[in-house]
Design a protein around this motif. Structure first.
Motif, PDB file in Angstrom:
ATOM      1  N   THR A 141      28.785  22.569  40.130  1.00  0.00           N
ATOM      2  CA  THR A 141      27.546  23.147  39.639  1.00  0.00           C
ATOM      3  C   THR A 141      27.144  24.318  40.518  1.00  0.00           C
ATOM      4  O   THR A 141      27.056  24.178  41.745  1.00  0.00           O
ATOM      5  CB  THR A 141      26.410  22.092  39.636  1.00  0.00           C
ATOM      6  N   ASP A 169      26.988  22.861  26.740  1.00  0.00           N
ATOM      7  CA  ASP A 169      26.213  22.254  27.816  1.00  0.00           C
ATOM      8  C   ASP A 169      27.101  21.282  28.587  1.00  0.00           C
ATOM      9  O   ASP A 169      28.215  20.964  28.162  1.00  0.00           O
ATOM     10  CB  ASP A 169      24.954  21.553  27.276  1.00  0.00           C
ATOM     11  N   LEU A 170      26.599  20.808  29.682  1.00  0.00           N
ATOM     12  CA  LEU A 170      27.365  19.921  30.542  1.00  0.00           C
ATOM     13  C   LEU A 170      27.655  18.589  29.858  1.00  0.00           C
ATOM     14  O   LEU A 170      28.751  18.037  29.999  1.00  0.00           O
ATOM     15  CB  LEU A 170      26.603  19.695  31.855  1.00  0.00           C
ATOM     16  N   SER A 195      24.691  26.516  34.173  1.00  0.00           N
ATOM     17  CA  SER A 195      23.391  26.491  33.505  1.00  0.00           C
ATOM     18  C   SER A 195      22.268  27.092  34.341  1.00  0.00           C
ATOM     19  O   SER A 195      21.244  27.515  33.794  1.00  0.00           O
ATOM     20  CB  SER A 195      23.031  25.060  33.080  1.00  0.00           C
ATOM     21  N   SER A 243      21.518  32.926  35.651  1.00  0.00           N
ATOM     22  CA  SER A 243      20.868  33.770  34.643  1.00  0.00           C
ATOM     23  C   SER A 243      21.411  35.197  34.624  1.00  0.00           C
ATOM     24  O   SER A 243      21.102  35.962  33.714  1.00  0.00           O
ATOM     25  CB  SER A 243      19.356  33.801  34.878  1.00  0.00           C
ATOM     26  N   GLY A 283      27.382  25.309  29.871  1.00  0.00           N
ATOM     27  CA  GLY A 283      25.973  25.653  30.046  1.00  0.00           C
ATOM     28  C   GLY A 283      25.677  27.117  30.298  1.00  0.00           C
ATOM     29  O   GLY A 283      24.753  27.443  31.037  1.00  0.00           O
ATOM     30  N   LEU A 284      26.436  28.013  29.685  1.00  0.00           N
ATOM     31  CA  LEU A 284      26.169  29.433  29.878  1.00  0.00           C
ATOM     32  C   LEU A 284      24.813  29.800  29.281  1.00  0.00           C
ATOM     33  O   LEU A 284      24.521  29.447  28.137  1.00  0.00           O
ATOM     34  CB  LEU A 284      27.257  30.287  29.212  1.00  0.00           C
ATOM     35  N   THR A 285      23.991  30.484  30.058  1.00  0.00           N
ATOM     36  CA  THR A 285      22.717  30.978  29.552  1.00  0.00           C
ATOM     37  C   THR A 285      23.017  32.125  28.575  1.00  0.00           C
ATOM     38  O   THR A 285      24.111  32.697  28.613  1.00  0.00           O
ATOM     39  CB  THR A 285      21.825  31.476  30.711  1.00  0.00           C
ATOM     40  N   ASP A 313      29.680  24.215  35.864  1.00  0.00           N
ATOM     41  CA  ASP A 313      28.363  24.195  35.226  1.00  0.00           C
ATOM     42  C   ASP A 313      27.593  25.437  35.671  1.00  0.00           C
ATOM     43  O   ASP A 313      27.237  25.577  36.835  1.00  0.00           O
ATOM     44  CB  ASP A 313      27.612  22.926  35.620  1.00  0.00           C
TER      45      ASP A 313
END
Length: 114
Positions: free
Chosen positions: A15, A102-103, A49, A52, A79-81, A47
């Protein structure tokens, strides 16, 4: 560059705990990813997420990690923004990487395998 990692089943979950992967931290990101993934499971899930912003240097660092892992190991993104996903789409890197929305989606097969 802060990364958290844990092994879940046959996968290493990493993460990113930073809001940006850009020129200022790209080398640190690559080095930390090499440290946490060296000798680990054959499946690595990143991950993103919390990220940004990703610039070309950051994208290059992600690609470098994929090359470091080699063809024998799977490197997946989760989880790519929207902003980061756009970078992957515009550069067509979304066709190179396995990208999970998402994860939870990324690790679901691990839960089912248990």
């Amino acid at each position: 560059m802060e990364l958290n990692s844990e092994t879940i089943g046959n996968a290493l979950l990493v993460t990113v705990c930073e809001p940006r992967i850009d020129a200022a931290v790209a080398i640190q990101f690559k080095d930390r990813m090499r440290e946490v993934s060296d000798g680990g499971p054959d499946r690595v899930i990143l991950d993103m997420s919390a990220v940004s912003f990703l610039d070309s240097s950051g994208l290059g660092a992600v690609v470098a990690v994929m090359k470091f892992l080699g063809k024998e190991r799977s490197f997946e993104l989760a989880g790519l923004t929207p902003t980061v996903a756009k970078v992957f789409r515009l550069t067509r890197m979304d066709s190179i990487f396995t990208i999970h929305p998402d994860l939870e989606t990324a690790i679901a097969p691990l839960a089912n395998a248990s």
